[in-house]
Design a protein around this motif. Sequence first.
Motif, PDB file in Angstrom:
ATOM      1  N   HIS A  98     -13.716  31.499  -0.965  1.00 53.64           N
ATOM      2  CA  HIS A  98     -12.537  30.633  -0.999  1.00 53.64           C
ATOM      3  C   HIS A  98     -11.540  31.071   0.049  1.00 53.64           C
ATOM      4  O   HIS A  98     -11.527  32.227   0.474  1.00 53.64           O
ATOM      5  CB  HIS A  98     -11.837  30.748  -2.357  1.00 53.64           C
ATOM      6  CG  HIS A  98     -12.349  29.777  -3.371  1.00 53.64           C
ATOM      7  ND1 HIS A  98     -11.687  29.496  -4.543  1.00 53.64           N
ATOM      8  CD2 HIS A  98     -13.460  28.999  -3.401  1.00 53.64           C
ATOM      9  CE1 HIS A  98     -12.358  28.604  -5.248  1.00 53.64           C
ATOM     10  NE2 HIS A  98     -13.449  28.293  -4.584  1.00 53.64           N
ATOM     11  N   VAL A  99     -10.676  30.137   0.422  1.00 53.81           N
ATOM     12  CA  VAL A  99      -9.481  30.506   1.162  1.00 53.81           C
ATOM     13  C   VAL A  99      -8.311  29.974   0.349  1.00 53.81           C
ATOM     14  O   VAL A  99      -8.385  28.889  -0.231  1.00 53.81           O
ATOM     15  CB  VAL A  99      -9.449  29.936   2.595  1.00 53.81           C
ATOM     16  CG1 VAL A  99      -9.599  28.426   2.613  1.00 53.81           C
ATOM     17  CG2 VAL A  99      -8.139  30.339   3.305  1.00 53.81           C
ATOM     18  N   ASP A 100      -7.258  30.767   0.237  1.00 55.32           N
ATOM     19  CA  ASP A 100      -6.029  30.336  -0.413  1.00 55.32           C
ATOM     20  C   ASP A 100      -4.893  30.536   0.564  1.00 55.32           C
ATOM     21  O   ASP A 100      -4.895  31.499   1.334  1.00 55.32           O
ATOM     22  CB  ASP A 100      -5.741  31.180  -1.669  1.00 55.32           C
ATOM     23  CG  ASP A 100      -6.073  30.431  -2.945  1.00 55.32           C
ATOM     24  OD1 ASP A 100      -7.270  30.337  -3.263  1.00 55.32           O
ATOM     25  OD2 ASP A 100      -5.118  29.937  -3.607  1.00 55.32           O
ATOM     26  N   GLY A 101      -3.956  29.622   0.510  1.00 54.56           N
ATOM     27  CA  GLY A 101      -2.766  29.796   1.336  1.00 54.56           C
ATOM     28  C   GLY A 101      -1.567  29.363   0.508  1.00 54.56           C
ATOM     29  O   GLY A 101      -1.698  28.515  -0.386  1.00 54.56           O
ATOM     30  N   PHE A 102      -0.432  29.965   0.751  1.00 58.95           N
ATOM     31  CA  PHE A 102       0.770  29.486   0.060  1.00 58.95           C
ATOM     32  C   PHE A 102       2.000  29.780   0.914  1.00 58.95           C
ATOM     33  O   PHE A 102       1.976  30.647   1.801  1.00 58.95           O
ATOM     34  CB  PHE A 102       0.903  30.105  -1.339  1.00 58.95           C
ATOM     35  CG  PHE A 102       1.392  31.517  -1.349  1.00 58.95           C
ATOM     36  CD1 PHE A 102       0.517  32.578  -1.220  1.00 58.95           C
ATOM     37  CD2 PHE A 102       2.755  31.795  -1.494  1.00 58.95           C
ATOM     38  CE1 PHE A 102       0.974  33.883  -1.231  1.00 58.95           C
ATOM     39  CE2 PHE A 102       3.221  33.106  -1.509  1.00 58.95           C
ATOM     40  CZ  PHE A 102       2.326  34.160  -1.376  1.00 58.95           C
ATOM     41  N   ALA A 103       3.039  29.030   0.628  1.00 57.80           N
ATOM     42  CA  ALA A 103       4.303  29.226   1.342  1.00 57.80           C
ATOM     43  C   ALA A 103       5.446  29.088   0.361  1.00 57.80           C
ATOM     44  O   ALA A 103       5.358  28.320  -0.611  1.00 57.80           O
ATOM     45  CB  ALA A 103       4.439  28.192   2.461  1.00 57.80           C
ATOM     46  N   VAL A 104       6.493  29.861   0.563  1.00 58.85           N
ATOM     47  CA  VAL A 104       7.719  29.726  -0.235  1.00 58.85           C
ATOM     48  C   VAL A 104       8.876  29.678   0.758  1.00 58.85           C
ATOM     49  O   VAL A 104       8.955  30.534   1.652  1.00 58.85           O
ATOM     50  CB  VAL A 104       7.917  30.913  -1.203  1.00 58.85           C
ATOM     51  CG1 VAL A 104       9.226  30.738  -1.994  1.00 58.85           C
ATOM     52  CG2 VAL A 104       6.727  31.057  -2.153  1.00 58.85           C
ATOM     53  N   ASP A 105       9.696  28.669   0.602  1.00 60.31           N
ATOM     54  CA  ASP A 105      10.832  28.531   1.527  1.00 60.31           C
ATOM     55  C   ASP A 105      11.804  27.529   0.918  1.00 60.31           C
ATOM     56  O   ASP A 105      11.537  26.951  -0.147  1.00 60.31           O
ATOM     57  CB  ASP A 105      10.331  28.036   2.897  1.00 60.31           C
ATOM     58  CG  ASP A 105      11.289  28.399   4.032  1.00 60.31           C
ATOM     59  OD1 ASP A 105      12.440  28.806   3.751  1.00 60.31           O
ATOM     60  OD2 ASP A 105      10.856  28.275   5.183  1.00 60.31           O
ATOM     61  N   PHE A 109      -9.335  26.326  -1.222  1.00 57.31           N
ATOM     62  CA  PHE A 109     -10.565  25.531  -1.152  1.00 57.31           C
ATOM     63  C   PHE A 109     -11.778  26.388  -0.846  1.00 57.31           C
ATOM     64  O   PHE A 109     -11.665  27.506  -0.314  1.00 57.31           O
ATOM     65  CB  PHE A 109     -10.434  24.349  -0.193  1.00 57.31           C
ATOM     66  CG  PHE A 109     -10.027  24.676   1.206  1.00 57.31           C
ATOM     67  CD1 PHE A 109     -10.985  24.979   2.170  1.00 57.31           C
ATOM     68  CD2 PHE A 109      -8.679  24.648   1.579  1.00 57.31           C
ATOM     69  CE1 PHE A 109     -10.618  25.248   3.474  1.00 57.31           C
ATOM     70  CE2 PHE A 109      -8.311  24.926   2.887  1.00 57.31           C
ATOM     71  CZ  PHE A 109      -9.280  25.220   3.839  1.00 57.31           C
ATOM     72  N   GLY A 110     -12.924  25.851  -1.211  1.00 54.94           N
ATOM     73  CA  GLY A 110     -14.183  26.571  -1.025  1.00 54.94           C
ATOM     74  C   GLY A 110     -14.634  26.467   0.417  1.00 54.94           C
ATOM     75  O   GLY A 110     -14.429  25.448   1.074  1.00 54.94           O
ATOM     76  N   LEU A 111     -15.260  27.559   0.905  1.00 56.43           N
ATOM     77  CA  LEU A 111     -15.680  27.564   2.308  1.00 56.43           C
ATOM     78  C   LEU A 111     -17.183  27.408   2.484  1.00 56.43           C
ATOM     79  O   LEU A 111     -17.652  27.181   3.583  1.00 56.43           O
ATOM     80  CB  LEU A 111     -15.221  28.872   2.961  1.00 56.43           C
ATOM     81  CG  LEU A 111     -13.702  28.996   3.088  1.00 56.43           C
ATOM     82  CD1 LEU A 111     -13.319  30.375   3.587  1.00 56.43           C
ATOM     83  CD2 LEU A 111     -13.171  27.914   4.017  1.00 56.43           C
TER      84      LEU A 111
END
Length: 329
Positions: free
Chosen positions: A212-219, A300-302
């Motif tokens: 999997h790859v996960d990404g997140f942002a906080v702003d 999402f899955g890679l």
Amino acid sequence: MTQPIADVQREALAAIAAASTTANLTELDTLYLGRKAGRLTGLMRNLGTLPPDEKPAFGAALNAAKSVIEAAIASRNAELAAAERDAREQRERIDLTLPGRTPEPGRLHPLTQTFEQVRSVMLALGFSFTESNHCEEYLFNFDWLNYPPEHPALDEQMSFVLDDDHLMRTHTTPTQGRVLATGQNPPLRYAQIGRCFRRDAVDDTHSHTFHHVDGFAVDKDLSLADLKGVMAEIMRGIFGPEAIVRFRPDYFPFVEPGVEIAVKWGDRWLEVGGAGMIHPNILRRAGIDPTEYSGWAFGFGLDRMPMVLHGVDRLPLFLENDLRFLRQF
Ligand code: DAH
């Protein structure tokens, strides 16, 4: 009385001249000069049977013949050895001007190629990549992600349990809690690519081990529209500039609202993963005020990406490491 000596010498010289290899010469040396059965040595034995007055001349003739034969062998040997050396050098000659043979340098695994592609698109979008262990704490795999304690995903059937506090991580989403728990202040933009595990039977499209790859942002002021823009950019980086991204409502405990992400590939929609706005509970737990900041996240899955891109119809092939398969990428 020296006639037999002259005969042997003549015969020997003819044979030496006719020898075609150094090995032949060695045989001739034994044949004529050999200590035990050499022809000349044989004549030497006659010496004792001769009348005393003939002995000196016979002995001298023998010695002379021996010297002549030895010299002939030595000089023929020099010729033949040189010729043999030349022939060998000719045979073993290396043409240094020929182009080198290209070694097979190996290549990256098709999944690694996918990871690198995703990583480079996401680096360009400002994500920093983190890493964490395959063995994860329940705390980060579930609790931090706002899973209620009785959530069915915590069921042991779904995961590989290690002990009361640890399991093989079931997704890369724990990255969120891992980063947020460090107490960093927004703006944050982190990602992780990695291996995940679930208790799934292996078939053409499932495996107990996947990526999997996960990404997140906080702003401040992040919205679902920003998320959709980022997702579209990433999917175009993977599937090409024509890729279209679709969001449909979905549920994950850690996002509100949550969406399912699909990408149009040819005339099909491929469901690739999930996304949404980070749940206020998670921000609060990290000491971030959800009325001031917002966040989005996706995962999402890679594994299916190289399957789709290269027309591979069996997921387990990526983990079996059959070189006949891997060499095609
Ligand atoms: N972890 C989810 C899964 O395994 C995917 C996912 C959904 C990740 C939504 C996220 C998210 O970060 O916001 O299916």
